[in-house]
Structures are given as structure tokens and as C-alpha cells.
Design a protein around this motif. Sequence first.
Motif, mmCIF file in Angstrom:
data_model
loop_
_atom_site.group_PDB
_atom_site.id
_atom_site.type_symbol
_atom_site.label_atom_id
_atom_site.label_comp_id
_atom_site.label_asym_id
_atom_site.label_seq_id
_atom_site.Cartn_x
_atom_site.Cartn_y
_atom_site.Cartn_z
ATOM 1 N N SER A 120 57.316 1.819 69.115
ATOM 2 C CA SER A 120 57.945 3.049 68.623
ATOM 3 C C SER A 120 59.064 2.770 67.625
ATOM 4 N N CYS A 121 60.094 2.033 68.060
ATOM 5 C CA CYS A 121 61.274 1.827 67.217
ATOM 6 C C CYS A 121 61.287 0.474 66.500
ATOM 7 N N ARG A 122 60.298 -0.378 66.783
ATOM 8 C CA ARG A 122 60.145 -1.696 66.141
ATOM 9 C C ARG A 122 61.255 -2.690 66.473
ATOM 10 N N THR A 123 62.033 -2.426 67.517
ATOM 11 C CA THR A 123 63.046 -3.373 67.965
ATOM 12 C C THR A 123 62.360 -4.606 68.516
ATOM 13 N N ARG A 124 62.872 -5.787 68.182
ATOM 14 C CA ARG A 124 62.310 -7.036 68.701
ATOM 15 C C ARG A 124 63.256 -7.611 69.745
#
Length: 51
Positions: A22-26
Motif C-alpha cells: 500500500s504505502c511502499r514502506t520498506r
Amino acid sequence: MALHNSVIDDYHPTEGYYECRSCRTRTVSATHLSKCPDCGGSVRNIAVARE
């Protein structure tokens, strides 16, 4: 002679590298993540490239 995946790809990570869909946080985690720590969205393991 048949080759097995363990012979071709012997990569065994000690930490998982996850990306939120969803938010592309790694995120890096030593334990399996089932959801994003930031937004709660689903994550995928990006430690090993997929074709």
C-alpha cells in the motif's frame, strides 16, 4: 544429473526485507511480518528477486 533449487540458489537470509503493497514502506525484520508496521497494509518479502 538433475539440479535442485538448493544447488542453484543457496541464499538463506537471516533477516527478511519487506515492502508494503500500500504505502511502499520498506522494513527489515528478523521475524516474519504479516502486515506493515506503518499503515497495517499487506507486505511482500523482497529479500530474493523473483522473475
